[in-house]
Design an enzyme around this catalytic site. Structure first.
Site, PDB file in Angstrom:
ATOM      1  N   GLY A  50       0.803  -1.219   0.000  1.00 16.32           N
ATOM      2  CA  GLY A  50       0.000   0.000   0.000  1.00 16.32           C
ATOM      3  C   GLY A  50       0.834   1.266   0.000  1.00 16.32           C
ATOM      4  N   CYS A  51       2.147   1.108   0.008  1.00 12.39           N
ATOM      5  CA  CYS A  51       3.028   2.278  -0.050  1.00 12.39           C
ATOM      6  C   CYS A  51       3.530   2.450  -1.479  1.00 12.39           C
ATOM      7  CB  CYS A  51       4.228   2.106   0.877  1.00 12.39           C
ATOM      8  SG  CYS A  51       3.831   2.277   2.602  1.00 12.39           S
ATOM      9  N   GLN A  52       3.584   3.682  -1.919  1.00 11.10           N
ATOM     10  CA  GLN A  52       4.105   3.979  -3.253  1.00 11.10           C
ATOM     11  C   GLN A  52       5.603   3.673  -3.298  1.00 11.10           C
ATOM     12  OE1 GLN A  52       3.561   8.074  -4.266  1.00 11.10           O
ATOM     13  NE2 GLN A  52       4.166   7.795  -6.400  1.00 11.10           N
TER      14      GLN A  52
END
Length: 140
Positions: A50-52
Site C-alpha cells: 500500500g506504499c508507493q
C-alpha cells in the site's frame, strides 16, 4: 516513556516549525537517524503493502516489548516511518494495539501528504499494529 509521552514530544517538536518546508526537512533528518533494518530483512515479506515507495519493516520481541527497525527508498517516506518507529518501538504489544494515532493529525502530517503517501502512512500504522497483535497473541 509511554507512547502518549512520545507522541506529545513529537507534537511539540513539529509545533516549533513555522512552515511545512521546515517540517519536511525535519522528517528527512529523522529518517537519517532511523534504526536501519538489517539487509537480511529487506525482503518482499517485510515490504509494507500500500506504499508507493518501498518500505521494509522488521519486528521482534525483546523483554516483552516489540522492537521495530525499518528502511525506505524514499527520503520523506523514511522520515514518516521513523516517526512511527520512534512512537511504537520498545513498547508492549498491547500498548501498541491500544494506541491512538491522533498525533498524526495533530502535527498535520496527513493533510500535507499526497494521497498515495497518506495511504502509505495508514498502511504503515496498520502493519505495525498487526505485528503487535501477532506478538500479543503469543504472550497470551
Amino acid at each position: 516513556m509511554t507512547i502518549k509521552d512520545i507522541q506529545d514530544e513529537i507534537i511539540d517538536e513539529f509545533s516549533m516549525f513555522d512552515d511545512w518546508e521546515e517540517r519536511y526537512q525535519y522528517m528527512i533528518d529523522l529518517g537519517k537517524d532511523l534504526p536501519l533494518i538489517e539487509e537480511q530483512y529487506k525482503t518482499e515479506r517485510n515490504i509494507i503493502k500500500g506504499c508507493q515507495s518501498k518500505v521494509w519493516v522488521h519486528a521482534e520481541m525483546q523483554d516483552n516489548n516489540v522492537v521495530f527497525t525499518a528502511d525506505s527508498d524514499a527520503i520523506i517516506t523514511k522520515g514518516i516511518i521513523a516517526i512511527l518507529i520512534r512512537t511504537f518501538s520498545n513498547q508492549h504489544p498491547k500498548d501498541i494495539i491500544d494506541a491512538d494515532t491522533d498525533f498524526i493529525d495533530q502535527i498535520g502530517l496527513k493533510e500535507h501528504l499526497s494521497p498515495t503517501r497518506a495511504n502509505g502512512l495508514v498502511s504503515m500504522v496498520k502493519q505495525l499494529k498487526m505485528y503487535a497483535i501477532a506478538y500479543q497473541t503469543q504472550l497470551n
